[in-house]
Design a protein around this motif. Structure first.
Motif, PDB file in Angstrom:
ATOM      1  N   ARG A   1       0.437  25.918 -48.393  1.00 33.31           N
ATOM      2  CA  ARG A   1      -0.369  26.256 -47.215  1.00 33.31           C
ATOM      3  C   ARG A   1      -1.405  25.173 -46.925  1.00 33.31           C
ATOM      4  N   PHE A   2      -1.874  24.503 -47.966  1.00 36.87           N
ATOM      5  CA  PHE A   2      -2.802  23.397 -47.756  1.00 36.87           C
ATOM      6  C   PHE A   2      -2.058  22.136 -47.324  1.00 36.87           C
ATOM      7  N   LEU A   3      -0.862  21.957 -47.853  1.00 33.80           N
ATOM      8  CA  LEU A   3      -0.087  20.765 -47.512  1.00 33.80           C
ATOM      9  C   LEU A   3       0.327  20.761 -46.046  1.00 33.80           C
ATOM     10  N   THR A   4       0.603  21.939 -45.504  1.00 35.59           N
ATOM     11  CA  THR A   4       1.117  22.010 -44.133  1.00 35.59           C
ATOM     12  C   THR A   4       0.041  22.286 -43.094  1.00 35.59           C
TER      13      THR A   4
ATOM     14  N   SER B   1       7.066  11.679 -60.634  1.00 35.56           N
ATOM     15  CA  SER B   1       6.399  10.771 -61.569  1.00 35.56           C
ATOM     16  C   SER B   1       5.823   9.535 -60.881  1.00 35.56           C
ATOM     17  N   SER B   2       5.906   9.476 -59.566  1.00 33.09           N
ATOM     18  CA  SER B   2       5.422   8.295 -58.853  1.00 33.09           C
ATOM     19  C   SER B   2       3.918   8.131 -59.009  1.00 33.09           C
ATOM     20  N   GLU B   3       3.505   6.888 -59.141  1.00 28.40           N
ATOM     21  CA  GLU B   3       2.084   6.575 -59.242  1.00 28.40           C
ATOM     22  C   GLU B   3       1.341   6.944 -57.960  1.00 28.40           C
ATOM     23  N   TRP B   4       2.061   7.055 -56.864  1.00 29.36           N
ATOM     24  CA  TRP B   4       1.432   7.420 -55.587  1.00 29.36           C
ATOM     25  C   TRP B   4       0.674   8.738 -55.705  1.00 29.36           C
ATOM     26  N   PHE B   5       1.179   9.652 -56.516  1.00 30.70           N
ATOM     27  CA  PHE B   5       0.536  10.956 -56.679  1.00 30.70           C
ATOM     28  C   PHE B   5      -0.654  10.908 -57.630  1.00 30.70           C
ATOM     29  N   ARG B   6      -0.937   9.749 -58.189  1.00 26.03           N
ATOM     30  CA  ARG B   6      -2.056   9.618 -59.132  1.00 26.03           C
ATOM     31  C   ARG B   6      -3.218   8.829 -58.534  1.00 26.03           C
ATOM     32  N   ARG B   7      -3.048   8.330 -57.325  1.00 30.70           N
ATOM     33  CA  ARG B   7      -4.078   7.484 -56.724  1.00 30.70           C
ATOM     34  C   ARG B   7      -5.051   8.311 -55.890  1.00 30.70           C
ATOM     35  N   GLY B   8      -6.314   7.886 -55.875  1.00 25.96           N
ATOM     36  CA  GLY B   8      -7.354   8.647 -55.194  1.00 25.96           C
ATOM     37  C   GLY B   8      -7.200   8.706 -53.685  1.00 25.96           C
ATOM     38  N   TRP B   9      -6.967   7.555 -53.057  1.00 26.60           N
ATOM     39  CA  TRP B   9      -6.932   7.510 -51.598  1.00 26.60           C
ATOM     40  C   TRP B   9      -5.734   8.252 -51.018  1.00 26.60           C
ATOM     41  N   THR B  10      -4.660   8.377 -51.795  1.00 22.94           N
ATOM     42  CA  THR B  10      -3.461   9.003 -51.237  1.00 22.94           C
ATOM     43  C   THR B  10      -3.588  10.517 -51.102  1.00 22.94           C
TER      44      THR B  10
ATOM     45  N   GLY C   1     -14.958   5.915 -42.932  1.00 17.71           N
ATOM     46  CA  GLY C   1     -15.416   7.150 -42.304  1.00 17.71           C
ATOM     47  C   GLY C   1     -14.416   7.745 -41.329  1.00 17.71           C
ATOM     48  N   SER C   2     -13.520   6.910 -40.810  1.00 19.22           N
ATOM     49  CA  SER C   2     -12.548   7.365 -39.808  1.00 19.22           C
ATOM     50  C   SER C   2     -11.156   7.592 -40.380  1.00 19.22           C
ATOM     51  N   MET C   3     -10.953   7.236 -41.642  1.00 15.21           N
ATOM     52  CA  MET C   3      -9.608   7.199 -42.212  1.00 15.21           C
ATOM     53  C   MET C   3      -8.882   8.536 -42.110  1.00 15.21           C
ATOM     54  N   PHE C   4      -9.553   9.618 -42.479  1.00  7.15           N
ATOM     55  CA  PHE C   4      -8.898  10.921 -42.414  1.00  7.15           C
ATOM     56  C   PHE C   4      -8.479  11.225 -40.980  1.00  7.15           C
ATOM     57  N   ALA C   5      -9.375  10.969 -40.033  1.00  6.77           N
ATOM     58  CA  ALA C   5      -9.074  11.254 -38.624  1.00  6.77           C
ATOM     59  C   ALA C   5      -7.902  10.416 -38.135  1.00  6.77           C
ATOM     60  N   TRP C   6      -7.814   9.161 -38.580  1.00  6.80           N
ATOM     61  CA  TRP C   6      -6.702   8.310 -38.146  1.00  6.80           C
ATOM     62  C   TRP C   6      -5.371   8.837 -38.665  1.00  6.80           C
ATOM     63  N   TYR C   7      -5.340   9.245 -39.920  1.00  4.41           N
ATOM     64  CA  TYR C   7      -4.094   9.814 -40.453  1.00  4.41           C
ATOM     65  C   TYR C   7      -3.771  11.140 -39.763  1.00  4.41           C
ATOM     66  N   ARG C   8      -4.775  11.923 -39.445  1.00  3.32           N
ATOM     67  CA  ARG C   8      -4.553  13.190 -38.752  1.00  3.32           C
ATOM     68  C   ARG C   8      -4.010  12.948 -37.340  1.00  3.32           C
TER      69      ARG C   8
ATOM     70  N   LEU D   1      -2.020  12.380 -47.894  1.00  2.00           N
ATOM     71  CA  LEU D   1      -1.040  13.460 -47.982  1.00  2.00           C
ATOM     72  C   LEU D   1      -1.480  14.660 -47.153  1.00  2.00           C
ATOM     73  N   LEU D   2      -2.765  14.984 -47.205  1.00  2.00           N
ATOM     74  CA  LEU D   2      -3.267  16.198 -46.562  1.00  2.00           C
ATOM     75  C   LEU D   2      -3.453  16.052 -45.052  1.00  2.00           C
ATOM     76  N   ALA D   3      -3.888  14.880 -44.606  1.00  2.00           N
ATOM     77  CA  ALA D   3      -4.278  14.727 -43.198  1.00  2.00           C
ATOM     78  C   ALA D   3      -3.116  14.749 -42.209  1.00  2.00           C
ATOM     79  N   PRO D   4      -2.025  14.014 -42.439  1.00  2.00           N
ATOM     80  CA  PRO D   4      -0.976  13.943 -41.407  1.00  2.00           C
ATOM     81  C   PRO D   4      -0.300  15.294 -41.172  1.00  2.00           C
ATOM     82  N   ARG D   5       0.040  15.543 -39.929  1.00  2.00           N
ATOM     83  CA  ARG D   5       0.798  16.754 -39.604  1.00  2.00           C
ATOM     84  C   ARG D   5       2.296  16.513 -39.804  1.00  2.00           C
ATOM     85  N   ARG D   6       2.687  15.248 -39.717  1.00  2.00           N
ATOM     86  CA  ARG D   6       4.099  14.902 -39.874  1.00  2.00           C
ATOM     87  C   ARG D   6       4.195  13.738 -40.851  1.00  2.00           C
ATOM     88  N   ILE D   7       5.097  13.847 -41.820  1.00  2.00           N
ATOM     89  CA  ILE D   7       5.167  12.860 -42.887  1.00  2.00           C
ATOM     90  C   ILE D   7       6.612  12.664 -43.328  1.00  2.00           C
TER      91      ILE D   7
END
Length: 374
Positions: free
Chosen positions: A301-304, A245-254, A218-225, A258-264
């Motif tokens: 615009r969604f990514l940033t 082609s990385s599998e990272w882009f195919r996983r659900g939790w990622t 329940g807190s995961m998004f907030a922690w990454y943010r 990707l969306l939550a952090p302001r800096r990556i």
């Protein structure tokens, strides 16, 4: 309480108010807190009053205290700093890896590190000489700076260390095999970036506790943010390769990672920055954003500047539609943060049931039935 009433009737600066009144108010609030539990409705009110009285007393003392004042004279400001630190820690993960020592720390250990740090000593010294009206601003800023943390986003692999594997151990001294090697490299990179604290979903959550797991999801998004930096480790991308082609882009939790952090920052298999792009934030790199759009189908615009909630609900479901999770029901749970909804985590239910609960909640809040055609 008598002390409470006295302090209210004779506020700071009143000609009839003396040091005794303030001391009595503090004593009364402390006595009340000892009689209450943290779950009592009045507990927070008394605690806030106590902190306020301590701050009033501290301000009156600081104006006359020399910078080398005694430990006894600094007692009140130390308590205020400690309270601010505990409030800060409530908003971040309860367990963090200390990137210098390599040990996993709970909140008590995190506070202990802070209270014995050079930063804490410098803060005490600054509080003794700064304008009293600026004390709380200074304390909050320095506490927030000290407890900045880095999150790891990655694809789980072989031999990932769990909580029980690293408790009371220095991760840097353990065998650098499989997941442990990844954890060591992550902590080292976080340390090199100037951060004392790091968090990984592999070992910083007690997955044997259903209550803690529920809270973490329940807190995961907030922690990454709230993290100062998210480090994405792409184990299947060579130093000269492309990450599309990385599998990272195919996983659900990622998706939320990707969306939550302001800096990556993206790192390749050998822990080099992706394509040696040395910008401090890959979300601020135009070329990187173009690649990310191509790899995810998500507009820049969604990514940033992503905000969790119900806007563009259908698009959010489409982003997740081609992603997979190891446990089928996780495909729904991994979207709770994206939509900013809070539902029970019921491991063992079917993916259909989990998605059904998610869609009912999204439609109920957004009123958009078109999402059923995602």
């Amino acid at each position: 309480m008598l002390g409470h009433a006295t302090a209210v009737l004779r506020p700071s600066g009143h000609p009839d108010r003396g040091e005794t009144d303030l001391d009595e108010a503090i004593a009364c609030e402390q006595e009340a807190l000892q009689l209450l539990t943290s779950g009592d409705p009045c507990y927070e009110e008394y605690r806030r009053c106590l902190i306020a009285y301590l701050q009033i007393k501290t301000r009156s003392q600081v104006t006359t205290l020399p910078s080398n004042s005694s430990p006894a004279a600094n007692f009140d400001i130390k308590q205020v700093i400690r309270d601010v630190a505990f409030e800060k820690l409530k908003a971040i993960p309860p367990r963090l890896l200390h990137t210098v020592t390599g040990f996993l720390c709970n909140r008590d250990a995190q506070i202990s590190h802070f209270m014995h740090s050079q930063e804490y000593d410098q803060l005490l010294s600054s509080c003794a000489t700064c304008d009293p009206s600026q004390q709380m601003k200074l304390i909050r800023a320095e506490v927030s700076k000290y407890f900045r943390f880095v999150t790891l986003s990655h694809r789980w692999g072989e031999g990932e260390p769990l909580l029980r594997d690293i408790e009371d151990k220095n991760v840097y001294s353990m065998s650098a095999k499989d997941g442990l090697g990844k954890l060591q490299a992550f902590c080292a990179v976080a340390c090199e970036q100037g951060y004392l604290w790091a968090w990984s979903d592999t070992c910083c959550i007690d997955k044997g506790s259903s209550a803690e797991l529920q809270e973490a999801i329940g807190s995961m998004f907030a922690w990454y943010r709230r993290s100062a930096l998210a480090i994405v480790y792409l184990s299947d991308v060579p130093n000269t390769g492309s990450f599309g082609s990385s599998e990272w882009f195919r996983r659900g939790w990622t998706l939320q990672e990707l969306l939550a952090p302001r800096r990556i920052l993206f790192y390749t298999r050998n822990w080099s920055l992706y394509k040696n792009r040395t910008s401090s934030n890959h979300k601020a790199d135009a070329a990187m954003l173009e690649e990310l759009e191509g790899a995810t189908g998500i507009e820049s615009r969604f990514l940033t500047n992503f905000s969790p909630g119900m806007n563009d609900a259908r698009s959010r479901l489409q982003w997740a539609s081609l992603r997979r999770t190891t446990r089928p029901e996780d495909i729904a749970y991994s979207l709770f943060g994206v939509f900013n909804i809070h539902l029970p985590i019921l491991y063992g239910e079917s993916a259909e049931n989990a998605l059904g609960r998610l869609l009912v909640e999204v439609i109920g809040q957004s009123g958009d039935i078109s999402i059923l055609d995602w």
